[in-house]
Scaffold this active site. Structure first.
Site, PDB file in Angstrom:
ATOM      1  N   GLY A  89      23.788  91.007  91.888  1.00 53.62           N
ATOM      2  CA  GLY A  89      24.047  91.753  90.486  1.00 53.62           C
ATOM      3  C   GLY A  89      24.600  93.100  91.211  1.00 53.62           C
ATOM      4  O   GLY A  89      24.288  93.637  92.241  1.00 53.62           O
ATOM      5  N   GLY A 130      33.401  95.848  95.924  1.00 61.15           N
ATOM      6  CA  GLY A 130      33.489  97.185  95.446  1.00 61.15           C
ATOM      7  C   GLY A 130      32.015  97.754  95.591  1.00 61.15           C
ATOM      8  O   GLY A 130      31.548  98.724  95.924  1.00 61.15           O
ATOM      9  N   ASP A 131      30.938  96.791  95.293  1.00 59.69           N
ATOM     10  CA  ASP A 131      29.559  97.287  95.547  1.00 59.69           C
ATOM     11  C   ASP A 131      29.343  97.559  97.003  1.00 59.69           C
ATOM     12  O   ASP A 131      28.482  98.663  97.278  1.00 59.69           O
ATOM     13  CB  ASP A 131      28.747  95.939  95.022  1.00 59.69           C
ATOM     14  CG  ASP A 131      28.892  95.587  93.486  1.00 59.69           C
ATOM     15  OD1 ASP A 131      29.350  96.565  92.589  1.00 59.69           O
ATOM     16  OD2 ASP A 131      28.655  94.237  93.396  1.00 59.69           O
ATOM     17  N   TYR A 159      28.571  83.542  83.246  1.00 59.62           N
ATOM     18  CA  TYR A 159      27.395  84.037  83.058  1.00 59.62           C
ATOM     19  C   TYR A 159      26.441  83.566  81.980  1.00 59.62           C
ATOM     20  O   TYR A 159      26.917  82.923  80.841  1.00 59.62           O
ATOM     21  CB  TYR A 159      27.301  85.758  82.597  1.00 59.62           C
ATOM     22  CG  TYR A 159      27.941  86.425  83.726  1.00 59.62           C
ATOM     23  CD1 TYR A 159      27.479  87.210  84.578  1.00 59.62           C
ATOM     24  CD2 TYR A 159      29.443  86.732  83.792  1.00 59.62           C
ATOM     25  CE1 TYR A 159      27.741  87.986  85.396  1.00 59.62           C
ATOM     26  CE2 TYR A 159      30.148  87.532  84.596  1.00 59.62           C
ATOM     27  CZ  TYR A 159      29.251  88.068  85.586  1.00 59.62           C
ATOM     28  OH  TYR A 159      29.666  89.092  86.484  1.00 59.62           O
ATOM     29  N   TRP A 160      25.122  83.590  82.351  1.00 55.42           N
ATOM     30  CA  TRP A 160      24.130  82.969  81.379  1.00 55.42           C
ATOM     31  C   TRP A 160      23.103  84.032  81.512  1.00 55.42           C
ATOM     32  O   TRP A 160      21.964  84.242  82.267  1.00 55.42           O
ATOM     33  CB  TRP A 160      23.444  81.876  81.593  1.00 55.42           C
ATOM     34  CG  TRP A 160      24.370  80.592  81.795  1.00 55.42           C
ATOM     35  CD1 TRP A 160      24.710  79.894  80.727  1.00 55.42           C
ATOM     36  CD2 TRP A 160      25.344  80.122  82.630  1.00 55.42           C
ATOM     37  NE1 TRP A 160      25.522  79.060  80.880  1.00 55.42           N
ATOM     38  CE2 TRP A 160      26.012  79.035  82.076  1.00 55.42           C
ATOM     39  CE3 TRP A 160      25.564  80.630  84.087  1.00 55.42           C
ATOM     40  CZ2 TRP A 160      26.918  78.212  82.955  1.00 55.42           C
ATOM     41  CZ3 TRP A 160      26.376  80.057  84.790  1.00 55.42           C
ATOM     42  CH2 TRP A 160      27.263  78.778  84.155  1.00 55.42           C
ATOM     43  N   ARG A 161      23.068  85.299  80.440  1.00 56.07           N
ATOM     44  CA  ARG A 161      22.084  86.385  80.700  1.00 56.07           C
ATOM     45  C   ARG A 161      21.704  87.177  79.431  1.00 56.07           C
ATOM     46  O   ARG A 161      20.990  88.125  79.307  1.00 56.07           O
ATOM     47  CB  ARG A 161      22.880  87.579  81.429  1.00 56.07           C
ATOM     48  CG  ARG A 161      24.026  88.251  80.662  1.00 56.07           C
ATOM     49  CD  ARG A 161      25.002  89.098  81.420  1.00 56.07           C
ATOM     50  NE  ARG A 161      24.698  89.909  82.739  1.00 56.07           N
ATOM     51  CZ  ARG A 161      25.358  90.544  83.279  1.00 56.07           C
ATOM     52  NH1 ARG A 161      26.745  90.302  83.207  1.00 56.07           N
ATOM     53  NH2 ARG A 161      25.015  91.140  84.271  1.00 56.07           N
ATOM     54  N   ASN A 181      32.131 100.605  86.547  1.00 51.30           N
ATOM     55  CA  ASN A 181      32.178  99.046  86.572  1.00 51.30           C
ATOM     56  C   ASN A 181      32.193  98.433  85.186  1.00 51.30           C
ATOM     57  O   ASN A 181      31.387  97.723  84.589  1.00 51.30           O
ATOM     58  CB  ASN A 181      30.991  98.758  87.213  1.00 51.30           C
ATOM     59  CG  ASN A 181      31.174  97.314  88.305  1.00 51.30           C
ATOM     60  OD1 ASN A 181      32.220  97.008  88.499  1.00 51.30           O
ATOM     61  ND2 ASN A 181      29.821  97.209  88.965  1.00 51.30           N
ATOM     62  N   TYR A 182      33.131  98.683  84.464  1.00 54.25           N
ATOM     63  CA  TYR A 182      33.428  98.263  83.362  1.00 54.25           C
ATOM     64  C   TYR A 182      33.673  96.794  82.950  1.00 54.25           C
ATOM     65  O   TYR A 182      34.714  96.474  83.742  1.00 54.25           O
ATOM     66  CB  TYR A 182      34.753  99.116  82.661  1.00 54.25           C
ATOM     67  CG  TYR A 182      35.089  98.599  80.884  1.00 54.25           C
ATOM     68  CD1 TYR A 182      34.096  98.534  79.978  1.00 54.25           C
ATOM     69  CD2 TYR A 182      36.397  97.954  80.968  1.00 54.25           C
ATOM     70  CE1 TYR A 182      34.718  98.095  78.896  1.00 54.25           C
ATOM     71  CE2 TYR A 182      36.835  97.667  79.666  1.00 54.25           C
ATOM     72  CZ  TYR A 182      35.966  97.611  78.677  1.00 54.25           C
ATOM     73  OH  TYR A 182      36.312  97.145  77.633  1.00 54.25           O
ATOM     74  N   LYS A 207      38.251 103.876  93.685  1.00 57.13           N
ATOM     75  CA  LYS A 207      38.481 102.459  94.597  1.00 57.13           C
ATOM     76  C   LYS A 207      39.516 101.889  93.963  1.00 57.13           C
ATOM     77  O   LYS A 207      39.892 101.904  92.722  1.00 57.13           O
ATOM     78  CB  LYS A 207      37.371 101.717  94.688  1.00 57.13           C
ATOM     79  CG  LYS A 207      35.973 102.402  95.090  1.00 57.13           C
ATOM     80  CD  LYS A 207      34.990 101.509  95.369  1.00 57.13           C
ATOM     81  CE  LYS A 207      34.474 100.811  93.904  1.00 57.13           C
ATOM     82  NZ  LYS A 207      33.840 101.856  93.220  1.00 57.13           N
TER      83      LYS A 207
END
Length: 304
Positions: free
Chosen positions: A28, A255-256, A100-102, A164-165, A224
């Site tokens: 994440g 990036g993270d 994704y499943w969130r 982080n759009y 970045k």
């Protein structure tokens, strides 16, 4: 003030192996950054991940995984009947896409208990959050997070934010613009990514991104831009810091990991330009591994 706390969502990660064989891990965006902050700081430096967990077996495995790797969870609530979100990585060469499943993830409730959230952030040297943190929350919980972050800042914490759009998380672009702008207003160090800022705000160049964010009162900005140089704006100077060449196999978490390397470098006393160069080295090593979390030992070797 002491320690680092990040706010966000720990998800189950499925990364591809051969054919229909999948490897399960945890990741994440803010968790990935936390992983690298943990890898690149002294063992005794407190590092916490602030989220909400379910009470299912997978959530139990998440908490055990974090604890085994030196990441504590402060006062993160455990929500009865809730469960983690999940995502799968699909690769085309080294470039990734996600499914994704969130929708019912426990982390969506991380700011329901405002007292617990405040306690989790109290006394921190650095508080880190992102646009994804904000995007998964209800309007009320977005307000709760911003208030908690603002209060932590007023008590002496340094606030670090990456917009982080991700369009799919937001009701519409106008809401995203307003919420992310409000987040920048309580930020000391901004770590945006130019393509994201271009997509949401229409910035024509990294310099335009830096100008807009500086207008919110942010004093230290690193824009970045993938394999292009990172633009560092700090101490009245603008410096382009070239990226480190990598043999990428999976750009998930690039990036993270840069953010984690940058934060750890600043904690170690490096100036912003040197911190960005160090962060590039960490990110270049991370993308040579599959999944978002490269071995901590490899990140340390790249960090120096």
């Amino acid at each position: 003030m002491g320690g680092f706390a990040a706010i966000g969502e720990c998800m189950i990660e499925l990364s591809g192996a051969n054919g229909d064989q999948w490897r399960m891990g945890f990741a994440g965006d803010t968790l990935n950054t936390t992983w690298y902050v943990r890898a690149l700081t002294k063992t005794e430096y407190p590092v916490d991940y602030v989220t909400a967990f379910g009470d299912d077996p997978f959530s139990m495995k998440q908490r055990a995984f974090l604890n085994e790797n030196g990441i504590q969870t402060a006062n993160s609530p455990i929500i009865a009947g809730a469960r983690p979100g999940l995502y799968a990585i699909s690769l085309t060469g080294a470039e990734r896409s996600f499914t994704y499943w969130r929708n019912d993830a426990a982390a969506r409730q991380l700011a329901d208990d405002t007292d617990a959230l405040a306690q989790s952030l109290a006394g921190r040297e650095i508080v880190y959050f992102s646009g994804i943190t904000m995007g998964i929350l209800s309007a009320k919980n977005r307000e709760n997070v911003l208030n908690a972050v603002k209060n932590a800042r007023e008590q002496g914490s340094l606030i670090v934010f990456d917009a982080n759009y991700r369009p799919r998380l937001w009701e519409n672009a106008d809401t995203a613009q307003q919420v992310l702008s409000d987040a920048f207003r309580v930020t000391d160090i901004a770590l945006p990514t130019f393509p994201d800022e271009n997509a949401l705000f229409g910035d024509a160049t990294p310099d335009h991104t830096a100008d807009r964010i500086a207008g919110f009162g942010v004093g230290e900005i690193v824009v970045k831009d993938g394999t292009e140089p990172a633009l560092v704006v700090a101490d009245g100077r603008r410096t382009n810091v070239p990226a480190t060449i990598a043999k990428a196999v999976d750009t998930t978490g690039a990036g993270d990991s840069f953010n984690g390397g940058y934060i750890a470098s600043r904690l170690a006393g490096l100036d912003p330009v040197k911190a960005a160069a160090s962060a590039h080295r960490v990110a270049a090593r991370v993308v040579e591994f599959h999944g978002a979390l490269a071995p901590m030992s490899e990140a340390r070797a790249a960090f120096g």
